[in-house]
Design an enzyme around this catalytic site. Structure first.
Site, PDB file in Angstrom:
ATOM      1  N   GLU A   1       0.826  -1.211   0.000  1.00 18.83           N
ATOM      2  CA  GLU A   1       0.000   0.000   0.000  1.00 18.83           C
ATOM      3  C   GLU A   1       0.862   1.264   0.000  1.00 18.83           C
ATOM      4  O   GLU A   1       0.761   2.101   0.895  1.00 18.83           O
ATOM      5  CB  GLU A   1      -0.903   0.001   1.248  1.00 18.83           C
ATOM      6  CG  GLU A   1      -1.806  -1.211   1.347  1.00 18.83           C
ATOM      7  CD  GLU A   1      -2.484  -1.373   2.708  1.00 18.83           C
ATOM      8  OE1 GLU A   1      -3.461  -2.125   2.792  1.00 18.83           O
ATOM      9  OE2 GLU A   1      -2.023  -0.748   3.681  1.00 18.83           O
TER      10      GLU A   1
ATOM     11  N   CYS B   1      -2.373  33.170  11.123  1.00 16.84           N
ATOM     12  CA  CYS B   1      -2.162  33.714  12.462  1.00 16.84           C
ATOM     13  C   CYS B   1      -1.906  32.614  13.474  1.00 16.84           C
ATOM     14  O   CYS B   1      -2.758  32.295  14.305  1.00 16.84           O
ATOM     15  CB  CYS B   1      -3.362  34.569  12.849  1.00 16.84           C
ATOM     16  SG  CYS B   1      -3.593  35.890  11.670  1.00 16.84           S
TER      17      CYS B   1
ATOM     18  N   TYR C   1       0.642  13.797   1.290  1.00 18.98           N
ATOM     19  CA  TYR C   1       0.165  14.423   2.528  1.00 18.98           C
ATOM     20  C   TYR C   1       0.339  15.936   2.493  1.00 18.98           C
ATOM     21  O   TYR C   1       0.586  16.577   3.509  1.00 18.98           O
ATOM     22  CB  TYR C   1       0.853  13.788   3.759  1.00 18.98           C
ATOM     23  CG  TYR C   1       0.734  12.286   3.728  1.00 18.98           C
ATOM     24  CD1 TYR C   1      -0.494  11.676   3.993  1.00 18.98           C
ATOM     25  CD2 TYR C   1       1.805  11.480   3.348  1.00 18.98           C
ATOM     26  CE1 TYR C   1      -0.637  10.305   3.899  1.00 18.98           C
ATOM     27  CE2 TYR C   1       1.670  10.097   3.243  1.00 18.98           C
ATOM     28  CZ  TYR C   1       0.454   9.522   3.526  1.00 18.98           C
ATOM     29  OH  TYR C   1       0.307   8.155   3.425  1.00 18.98           O
TER      30      TYR C   1
END
Ligand SMILES: *Cc1c(COP(=O)(O)O)cnc(C)c1O
Length: 424
Positions: free
Chosen positions: A273, A352, A381
Site C-alpha cells: 500500500e 495567524c 500528505y
C-alpha cells in the site's frame, strides 16, 4: 530520482519552467510530474514482480482524481481508508475487486458500499469491526473477504504521530487476538479469512522493520492454514521513505530483497500500500514571496503558502527542501549546512499561528517580493491534508507531462468558502 531539475538557474518540472506555471495558474500551486509518478510505481512493480503483487496506491497520500487516473492506467490498484476514498477510486475507473479497505472505524454504510463493489479485502482492526462486517455481509447474503491487521510490535523509528505498528497505538491487534478471531471466522459462513495485514508507519528509511514484520506475518499465515483457513495474502502496507533532505531513500529493490523471499517461501501473494513512495517526490508546492522582514534578530520570508496548504512541518516537524525557482545561487547538495552567499531565514505563511511555517533557520539566497519559491517533495500528505483555515481557498493542482501541463483541480474561490453554509 525525480523530474524536477534546475537548468541555467531555472527550475523545471519535466520540460516546463516552474515560474511559467506559477504565472499561468497563480500561487500557491501544487505541481505534479507524471514521469516521476510512473517512475516510482514502476520501480515497485518491477522489484516485487516475483510474488505477483497487487500494488494498492494509498489514496490518502494524494487523492486527486487526475493522480488516481494516472495510477489506474499504469496498472496500480488502490488502498482506501474511507467510503469517500472508495467513491474516488470508482470515479477514477478502478477495478474495485482489487481494492483493499483499511481503517479502525469503518461504518456499516462504508462496509456495505465496499461489499457491493466486491472489495478485495477488508483490513480488519478489531473484533467489533469483524462482527459488524459479518452482520452487513449477512444482510447482503455475501461472504466478506477479510485480512486481520496485526500490530507486530515493530519499531519503525519514525515520528510519534506516524508510527503505527508498535504496541500501544490504536491500529491492529496482537497475534494472540488475531488467532482468536481466526477461530471465529472459521465458524462464520459470512466471513472468509484471506490474509494478514500490517502497516508499520511512515516514512521508513531502513529495511529492518519490514524484515522483522514479514517473518511474523509468514508465521501467522502458517498457523492460520493449520486451522484450515485458505490464507493466501500477505499485505505489508506502505511506509517506504522518500528523499526529503537529500538522497536518503532506499530503492524499492532494497525492500523487495528482504520481503520477497519470505512471501515466496510462505506461498503467498503480496499486497503493498505505498502512497508517499509514489507521489511524495512527484509533487512540489510553488509559492510567491509577499514580504521579507527582519525582526528580533531574524530574517522572515513571508510567502503565500501556509500551514493550511502544507501542514507537515507544523504537524510532524517535517523537513522539506526549499529553494527559489530562479535562484541567484545554484541549489546545494546539502540544505542543512551553511551555504555560501546565503542567510538563515524562517519561511512562514500568512496564517495567524506561530506554528505556521514551512522551514525554520533555513539557509536561503537573497529573496524579494514576487520571487517564486519551491517547496520540494510535497506531493504526499500535502494537498490531501490541506484545509481552509483562516478562510484561505485551497490551491490549484497541475499535472505536467513532458512539455504539456493541465489543471487537475481549480483554485477554490471565496464563494466556494461559504458555499456549504446554510440556515443564514
Ligand atoms: C497511510 C497508510 C498507508 C500509506 O503509507 P505511505 O507512507 O504513504 O506509504 C498504507 N496503508 C495504511 C493502512 C495506511 O494507513
Amino acid at each position: 530520482m525525480d523530474f524536477f531539475h534546475y537548468k541555467n538557474r531555472e527550475l523545471y518540472c519535466e520540460d516546463v519552467p516552474a515560474a511559467e506555471l506559477a504565472a499561468r495558474y497563480g500561487t500557491p500551486l501544487w505541481v505534479y510530474s507524471k514521469k516521476t509518478l510512473l517512475h516510482h510505481l514502476g520501480q515497485i512493480q518491477t522489484a516485487f514482480a516475483e510474488v505477483d503483487p497487487v500494488i494498492c496506491y494509498s489514496v490518502k497520500s494524494n487523492s486527486n482524481l487526475g493522480i488516481l487516473k494516472v495510477m489506474q492506467q499504469a496498472g496500480s490498484s488502490f488502498d482506501v481508508v474511507s467510503g469517500g476514498e472508495f467513491y474516488r477510486v470508482k470515479a477514477a475507473g478502478a477495478d474495485t475487486s482489487k481494492v483493499v479497505f483499511a481503517g479502525v472505524g469503518k461504518t456499516d454504510e462504508e462496509i456495505r458500499f465496499a461489499l457491493e463493489n466486491n472489495v478485495l479485502m477488508f483490513n480488519v482492526e478489531s473484533e467489533a469491526e469483524l462482527d459488524a462486517i459479518a452482520a452487513v455481509a449477512g444482510s447482503l447474503q455475501r461472504v466478506a473477504p477479510v485480512a486481520l491487521r496485526l500490530n507486530p510490535d515493530v519499531d519503525a523509528k519514525t515520528h510519534a504521530k506516524t508510527t503505527t505498528g508498535k504496541k500501544g497505538n490504536k491500529f491492529g491487534m496482537d497475534i494472540e487476538r488475531a488467532e482468536q478471531l481466526a477461530d471465529k471466522v472459521l465458524s462464520d459462513s459470512r466471513l472468509s479469512l484471506r490474509g494478514i495485514h500490517m502497516h508499520l508507519g511512515s516514512p521508513i528509511l531502513t529495511t529492518d522493520p519490514y524484515a522483522e514484520a514479514v517473518v511474523k506475518a509468514a508465521d501467522v499465515v502458517a498457523k492460520f492454514r493449520k486451522k484450515g483457513h485458505d490464507t493466501r495474502w500477505i499485505n505489508l502496507g506502505g511506509g517506504f521513505g522518500i528523499n526529503y533532505r537529500k538522497q536518503e531513500a532506499l530503492p524499492a529493490s532494497a525492500f523487495a530483497a528482504v520481503i520477497v523471499p519470505v512471501v515466496k517461501a510462505a506461498g503467498c501473494r503480496l499486497a503493498l500500500e505505498p502512497g508517499r513512495f509514489i507521489v511524495g517526490n512527484s509533487g512540489v508546492l510553488l509559492s510567491q514571496v509577499i514580504y521579507t522582514k527582519r525582526e528580533g534578530g531574524k530574517l522572515f520570508v513571508i510567502q503565500d503558502a501556509a500551514m493550511n496548504d502544507l501542514v507537515r512541518p507544523a504537524m510532524y516537524d517535517a523537513f522539506h527542501r526549499i529553494w527559489p525557482a530562479k535562484p541567484s545561487i545554484d541549489p546545494p547538495a546539502d540544505y542543512e549546512v551553511e551555504i555560501p552567499g546565503c542567510e538563515p531565514a524562517d519561511v512562514v505563511g500568512p496564517i495567524c499561528e506561530s506554528g505556521d511555517y514551512l522551514a525554520k533557520g533555513r539557509w536561503l539566497p537573497p529573496m524579494s517580493r514576487g520571487d517564486v519559491v519551491c517547496t520540494f517533495s510535497a506531493g504526499a500528505y500535502g494537498m490531501a491534508m490541506s484545509s481552509n483555515y483562516n478562510s484561505r481557498p485551497r490551491a490549484a493542482e497541475v499535472l505536467v507531462d513532458g512539455n504539456t501541463h493541465k489543471l487537475i483541480r481549480r483554485r477554490e474561490t471565496v464563494e466556494d468558502l461559504v458555499a456549504h453554509e446554510v440556515g443564514l
